[in-house]
Design a protein around this motif. Structure first.
Motif, PDB file in Angstrom:
ATOM      1  N   PRO A  21       0.834  -1.203   0.000  1.00 45.46           N
ATOM      2  CA  PRO A  21       0.000   0.000   0.000  1.00 45.46           C
ATOM      3  C   PRO A  21       0.874   1.262   0.000  1.00 45.46           C
ATOM      4  O   PRO A  21       1.769   1.423   0.834  1.00 45.46           O
ATOM      5  CB  PRO A  21      -0.797  -0.120   1.306  1.00 45.46           C
ATOM      6  N   GLY A  22       0.663   2.093  -0.998  1.00 48.31           N
ATOM      7  CA  GLY A  22       1.467   3.299  -1.167  1.00 48.31           C
ATOM      8  C   GLY A  22       2.681   3.101  -2.055  1.00 48.31           C
ATOM      9  O   GLY A  22       3.355   4.059  -2.426  1.00 48.31           O
ATOM     10  N   MET A  23       2.974   1.854  -2.388  1.00 48.35           N
ATOM     11  CA  MET A  23       4.093   1.508  -3.282  1.00 48.35           C
ATOM     12  C   MET A  23       3.608   0.395  -4.218  1.00 48.35           C
ATOM     13  O   MET A  23       3.955  -0.774  -4.030  1.00 48.35           O
ATOM     14  CB  MET A  23       5.319   1.052  -2.482  1.00 48.35           C
ATOM     15  N   PRO A  24       2.784   0.725  -5.205  1.00 43.53           N
ATOM     16  CA  PRO A  24       2.156  -0.301  -6.036  1.00 43.53           C
ATOM     17  C   PRO A  24       3.135  -1.161  -6.837  1.00 43.53           C
ATOM     18  O   PRO A  24       2.789  -2.269  -7.230  1.00 43.53           O
ATOM     19  CB  PRO A  24       1.233   0.494  -6.960  1.00 43.53           C
ATOM     20  N   ASP A  25       4.342  -0.670  -7.049  1.00 44.56           N
ATOM     21  CA  ASP A  25       5.346  -1.443  -7.786  1.00 44.56           C
ATOM     22  C   ASP A  25       6.359  -2.099  -6.857  1.00 44.56           C
ATOM     23  O   ASP A  25       7.417  -2.536  -7.300  1.00 44.56           O
ATOM     24  CB  ASP A  25       6.070  -0.540  -8.789  1.00 44.56           C
ATOM     25  N   GLY A  26       6.066  -2.152  -5.570  1.00 40.62           N
ATOM     26  CA  GLY A  26       7.021  -2.684  -4.609  1.00 40.62           C
ATOM     27  C   GLY A  26       8.069  -1.630  -4.288  1.00 40.62           C
ATOM     28  O   GLY A  26       7.817  -0.428  -4.442  1.00 40.62           O
ATOM     29  N   LYS A  27       9.251  -2.072  -3.840  1.00 43.69           N
ATOM     30  CA  LYS A  27      10.301  -1.118  -3.504  1.00 43.69           C
ATOM     31  C   LYS A  27      11.666  -1.689  -3.836  1.00 43.69           C
ATOM     32  O   LYS A  27      11.898  -2.887  -3.731  1.00 43.69           O
ATOM     33  CB  LYS A  27      10.241  -0.731  -2.027  1.00 43.69           C
ATOM     34  N   CYS A  33      10.497   1.515   3.158  1.00 42.77           N
ATOM     35  CA  CYS A  33       9.093   1.262   2.841  1.00 42.77           C
ATOM     36  C   CYS A  33       8.249   2.414   3.380  1.00 42.77           C
ATOM     37  O   CYS A  33       8.469   2.896   4.496  1.00 42.77           O
ATOM     38  CB  CYS A  33       8.646  -0.058   3.469  1.00 42.77           C
ATOM     39  N   VAL A  34       7.258   2.844   2.606  1.00 45.58           N
ATOM     40  CA  VAL A  34       6.390   3.936   3.054  1.00 45.58           C
ATOM     41  C   VAL A  34       5.543   3.531   4.258  1.00 45.58           C
ATOM     42  O   VAL A  34       5.021   4.401   4.960  1.00 45.58           O
ATOM     43  CB  VAL A  34       5.481   4.485   1.922  1.00 45.58           C
ATOM     44  N   CYS A  42       6.106  -1.378  11.504  1.00 45.09           N
ATOM     45  CA  CYS A  42       5.263  -1.527  10.321  1.00 45.09           C
ATOM     46  C   CYS A  42       3.855  -1.021  10.605  1.00 45.09           C
ATOM     47  O   CYS A  42       3.184  -1.506  11.522  1.00 45.09           O
ATOM     48  CB  CYS A  42       5.222  -2.996   9.905  1.00 45.09           C
ATOM     49  N   ASN A  43       3.409  -0.063   9.797  1.00 41.59           N
ATOM     50  CA  ASN A  43       2.066   0.494   9.952  1.00 41.59           C
ATOM     51  C   ASN A  43       0.958  -0.473   9.553  1.00 41.59           C
ATOM     52  O   ASN A  43      -0.203  -0.257   9.910  1.00 41.59           O
ATOM     53  CB  ASN A  43       1.933   1.777   9.123  1.00 41.59           C
ATOM     54  N   ILE A  44       1.305  -1.525   8.797  1.00 44.08           N
ATOM     55  CA  ILE A  44       0.280  -2.473   8.350  1.00 44.08           C
ATOM     56  C   ILE A  44       0.522  -3.871   8.924  1.00 44.08           C
ATOM     57  O   ILE A  44      -0.027  -4.851   8.433  1.00 44.08           O
ATOM     58  CB  ILE A  44       0.163  -2.498   6.805  1.00 44.08           C
ATOM     59  N   PHE A  45       1.313  -3.960   9.972  1.00 41.72           N
ATOM     60  CA  PHE A  45       1.586  -5.248  10.607  1.00 41.72           C
ATOM     61  C   PHE A  45       0.278  -5.911  11.024  1.00 41.72           C
ATOM     62  O   PHE A  45      -0.595  -5.284  11.625  1.00 41.72           O
ATOM     63  CB  PHE A  45       2.479  -5.064  11.841  1.00 41.72           C
ATOM     64  N   GLY A  46       0.120  -7.180  10.669  1.00 43.35           N
ATOM     65  CA  GLY A  46      -1.067  -7.941  11.033  1.00 43.35           C
ATOM     66  C   GLY A  46      -2.303  -7.646  10.208  1.00 43.35           C
ATOM     67  O   GLY A  46      -3.360  -8.226  10.455  1.00 43.35           O
ATOM     68  N   ARG A  50      -0.848  -6.321   4.109  1.00 40.25           N
ATOM     69  CA  ARG A  50       0.603  -6.512   4.240  1.00 40.25           C
ATOM     70  C   ARG A  50       1.026  -7.624   3.289  1.00 40.25           C
ATOM     71  O   ARG A  50       0.429  -8.702   3.267  1.00 40.25           O
ATOM     72  CB  ARG A  50       0.942  -6.889   5.678  1.00 40.25           C
ATOM     73  N   PRO A  51       2.054  -7.386   2.461  1.00 43.79           N
ATOM     74  CA  PRO A  51       2.463  -8.404   1.488  1.00 43.79           C
ATOM     75  C   PRO A  51       2.870  -9.717   2.159  1.00 43.79           C
ATOM     76  O   PRO A  51       3.490  -9.706   3.233  1.00 43.79           O
ATOM     77  CB  PRO A  51       3.665  -7.770   0.793  1.00 43.79           C
ATOM     78  N   PRO A  52       2.542 -10.842   1.540  1.00 43.19           N
ATOM     79  CA  PRO A  52       2.922 -12.146   2.093  1.00 43.19           C
ATOM     80  C   PRO A  52       4.429 -12.274   2.347  1.00 43.19           C
ATOM     81  O   PRO A  52       4.841 -12.906   3.311  1.00 43.19           O
ATOM     82  CB  PRO A  52       2.452 -13.149   1.032  1.00 43.19           C
TER      83      PRO A  52
END
Length: 84
Positions: A21-27, A33-34, A42-46, A50-52
């Motif tokens: 999320p926020g980096m559609p092409d990855g990094k 990471c944004v 990590c803001n999206i932990f859990g 969150r990417p696999p």
């Protein structure tokens, strides 16, 4: 080994090819990471978005070393050694 809270090396050093999320092409490797907070959490932990690859990462002394700085170096080295 448990993750060092506030380390963030796994969110900076490696490349991530899947969308974040926020980096559609990855990094690319070495880019922060944004979704990594100023406290290196990590803001999206859990969360399902969150990417696999992130969810599947497990801390290990071979890649994390004894400090956040060493983890950046080691993960960077693994990134270079496994790049296609």
């Amino acid at each position: 080994m448990k993750c060092r809270e506030g380390c963030g090396a796994c969110c900076i050093a490696p490349s991530i090819s899947s969308p974040i999320p926020g980096m559609p092409d990855g990094k690319p490797a070495g880019e922060r990471c944004v979704q990594l907070s100023v406290d290196n959490l990590c803001n999206i932990f859990g969360r399902p978005e969150r990417p696999p690859v992130c969810s599947g990462f497990a801390a290990d002394v071979e890649v994390c070393g004894a400090s956040s700085e060493e983890a950046i170096r080691l993960i960077g080295w693994w990134e270079r050694m496994t790049a296609a």
